[in-house]
Design a protein around this motif. Structure first.
Motif, mmCIF file in Angstrom:
data_model
loop_
_atom_site.group_PDB
_atom_site.id
_atom_site.type_symbol
_atom_site.label_atom_id
_atom_site.label_comp_id
_atom_site.label_asym_id
_atom_site.label_seq_id
_atom_site.Cartn_x
_atom_site.Cartn_y
_atom_site.Cartn_z
ATOM 1 N N ASP A 48 50.950 -57.065 -3.252
ATOM 2 C CA ASP A 48 50.762 -56.083 -2.182
ATOM 3 C C ASP A 48 49.565 -56.431 -1.304
ATOM 4 O O ASP A 48 48.797 -55.560 -0.888
ATOM 5 N N GLY A 49 49.399 -57.719 -1.060
ATOM 6 C CA GLY A 49 48.342 -58.169 -0.166
ATOM 7 C C GLY A 49 46.980 -58.330 -0.797
ATOM 8 O O GLY A 49 46.029 -58.729 -0.114
ATOM 9 N N SER A 50 46.848 -58.056 -2.096
ATOM 10 C CA SER A 50 45.548 -58.161 -2.769
ATOM 11 C C SER A 50 45.630 -59.132 -3.942
ATOM 12 O O SER A 50 46.675 -59.276 -4.587
ATOM 13 N N LEU A 51 44.521 -59.779 -4.216
ATOM 14 C CA LEU A 51 44.419 -60.677 -5.358
ATOM 15 C C LEU A 51 44.645 -59.887 -6.647
ATOM 16 O O LEU A 51 44.089 -58.804 -6.822
ATOM 17 N N ILE A 52 45.483 -60.410 -7.538
ATOM 18 C CA ILE A 52 45.681 -59.724 -8.819
ATOM 19 C C ILE A 52 44.393 -59.806 -9.631
ATOM 20 O O ILE A 52 43.612 -60.746 -9.505
ATOM 21 N N GLY A 53 44.173 -58.816 -10.485
ATOM 22 C CA GLY A 53 42.907 -58.703 -11.189
ATOM 23 C C GLY A 53 42.990 -59.064 -12.659
ATOM 24 O O GLY A 53 44.073 -59.353 -13.199
ATOM 25 N N PRO A 54 41.852 -59.030 -13.356
ATOM 26 C CA PRO A 54 41.826 -59.318 -14.793
ATOM 27 C C PRO A 54 42.751 -58.377 -15.555
ATOM 28 O O PRO A 54 42.807 -57.174 -15.289
#
Length: 533
Positions: A176-182
């Protein structure tokens, strides 16, 4: 996500693994478990090593790529023969005129890959399991996904601009346009399909559709690699470099991968010093300064080009005890003016010993900072390993000279240590840990936790410079004494905090020849683990 591919890794102290039926150690737990499973099913050390390496293409994309290279030392227990496989990167067949630093973030800095040809060559010679079984954990991890570790996320965040540039990297690393997180799942469907085609079609796919996609991506950014480069590339088998040290036999990578040569040279110098009387480096400034001086003498020396391997007389001199004695006589000045700082690779090492004591020690890498050029083909980043062309510029179509050091140690003709490390400080890391194990008899779990020095400190004004980094785990007195010694010898040093990944990650296994007990422990500096079969 499948639960078996969501195993969490962590920094810091790791549990010790002990067993007699096999051992696997590396920097990422999902891949290590994949290798241990192969051993439990009856595969040999080479089978397990290839399964680990393939899985790391998926679980450690910040450290390696299908477009990088492999460096392998393998010893067959039945024959006692050790072999070295150079599957490292080549220079393109086209000349790279005026190659420089500006090329390292563009396609001109992309080398000819050797990872898959080396995988296939090693499998053809030593493996007992089919390619499909060895690639299965990687394919499953790519398709089903796994939880992004804090280490991987940190590298993703640092490279987010390059990761966000390409549609293939965006489909994997962004949601959704954002870097996936930990902790979020990383799914790499395109990479899974590539591995399936390699499984099913082998070199015909690699030199066909894969090579065409690679070359098209390179062409679009000004690169020079063509299909002819893929056709011309061949993995190279050679005899490993050998040396001796206080009754131990050292076996390591052969030039143009000159890390093994550096280790033998270093131990030839150190053999003239009674380290046991001085004490471990963590408590002895004399030992620490000697190790730094010896390391810098071999690591910052002129690179060992291909011609050193092809000239027996030159190799005999470099590996001789007399040459080591001559260099020991100059020990106080060895830490003086240093040569150019070698490049910094993103790298992984793994070591495997099976129940029959076959030993595989393998280093693989994309040979650059993660996602340095933002280029992608068939679900894998294009390696930026042309940085090593600045160390020694290969002739068109020749291997790069890279200081990788997969290695092992024998005593009385049988293996007692499998060793290796990633990182810019890999030679320093292996040197210090082997000294801990051979000279001071430390258990491996103590050795990996000991403070270390490393290579190439970072100066805010000058960037990466020749010199020495020092972890903060040394006592204040040891640090102060060594820093005064360094100043007298005009050696740039920088303290970098405790357990820093830039000082390497020792992926080693010790073997007791009397009992057959294997012992290993994940290094606290990365998120790896050791697992007994």
């Amino acid at each position: 996500m499948k639960s078996e591919y969501a195993t969490p890794g962590r920094f810091g102290p790791k549990p010790v693994a002990v067993g007699t039926r096999g051992m696997v150690v590396s920097s990422e737990p999902i891949a290590v478990e994949a290798g241990a499973a192969v051993l439990r099913e009856g595969g040999n050390a080479l089978d397990a090593a290839l399964a680990v390496a393939a899985t790391q293409l998926i679980t450690e994309p910040h450290m390696t790529s299908l477009t990088g290279g492999i460096s392998l030392v393998y010893r067959e227990a039945a024959s006692g023969r050790a072999s070295y496989l150079s599957g490292n990167i080549n220079a393109p067949l086209a000349e790279l005129a005026d190659f420089g630093g500006a090329d390292l973030t563009r396609a001109r800095g992309v080398p000819v890959p050797g990872w898959w040809p080396a995988f296939a060559a090693a499998h053809d010679r030593f493996a007992t399991m089919p390619v499909g079984r060895l690639l299965a954990p990687a394919i499953d991890a790519a398709r089903e996904g796994f939880a992004v570790s804090p280490y991987l996320f940190g590298e993703m965040y640092n490279a987010r601009q390059n990761l966000g540039r390409h549609p293939q990297s965006r489909e994997m690393f962004f949601r959704d346009g954002s870097l996936i997180g930990p902790g979020q799942p990383l799914v790499q469907e395109r990479a899974a399909r590539t591995l399936e085609r390699l499984r099913d079609e082998g070199m015909s796919y690699y030199r066909g559709d894969f090579a065409r996609a690679f070359c098209a991506e390179s062409d679009g950014d000004g690169g020079v690699i063509t299909l002819a480069d893929f056709e011309a590339y061949e993995p190279e088998w050679a005899n490993p470099v050998r040396g001796s040290y206080r009754g131990f036999e050292l076996i390591g990578s052969a030039p143009p991968d000159d890390g093994g040569l550096q280790l033998v040279e270093a131990f030839n110098i150190l053999e003239n010093l009674d380290l046991a009387a001085l004490g471990p480096a963590s408590s002895s400034p004399e030992t620490l300064s000697a190790l730094i001086a010896v390391h810098n003498a071999v690591y910052y020396a002129a690179p060992r080009e291909r011609r050193f391997r092809d000239d027996d007389r030159l190799m005999d001199v470099l590996l001789s005890k007399e040459y080591g004695r001559q260099r020991f006589a100059l020990l106080n000045t060895l830490a003086g003016p240093l040569g150019a700082a070698p490049p910094t690779p993103g790298t992984i090492h793994l070591s495997v010993v099976d129940a029959d004591h076959n030993v595989a020690t393998l280093t693989h890498s994309h040979m650059a900072s993660p996602w340095v050029n933002g280029l992608y083909a068939e679900g894998f980043q294009l390696a930026g390993g042309g940085s090593f062309f600045q160390r020694v510029m290969p002739q068109p179509g020749e291997r790069a000279t890279i200081y990788l050091a997969p290695s092992m140690v024998l005593r009385d003709g049988v293996p007692v240590i499998a060793s290796g490390s990633p990182s810019v400080s890999l030679v320093a890391c292996v040197l210090q840990n082997l000294v801990n194990l051979m000279d001071f008899g430390m258990p491996i779990e103590q050795s990996v936790a000991e403070p270390r020095f490393g290579a190439r400190p970072h100066d805010p004004a000058r960037g990466w410079v020749p010199g020495t980094t020092l972890e903060s785990g040394f006592s204040a007195d040891v640090l102060a004494d060594v820093q005064r010694w360094a100043q007298r010898n005009r050696l740039w040093t920088r303290e970098i905090g405790p357990w820093n990944s830039m000082t390497g990650n020792f992926d080693g296994i010790t073997i007791d020849p009397a009992t057959g007990e294997m012992r290993s422990c994940g290094d606290p500096r990365r998120m790896g683990v050791a697992v007994a079969a």
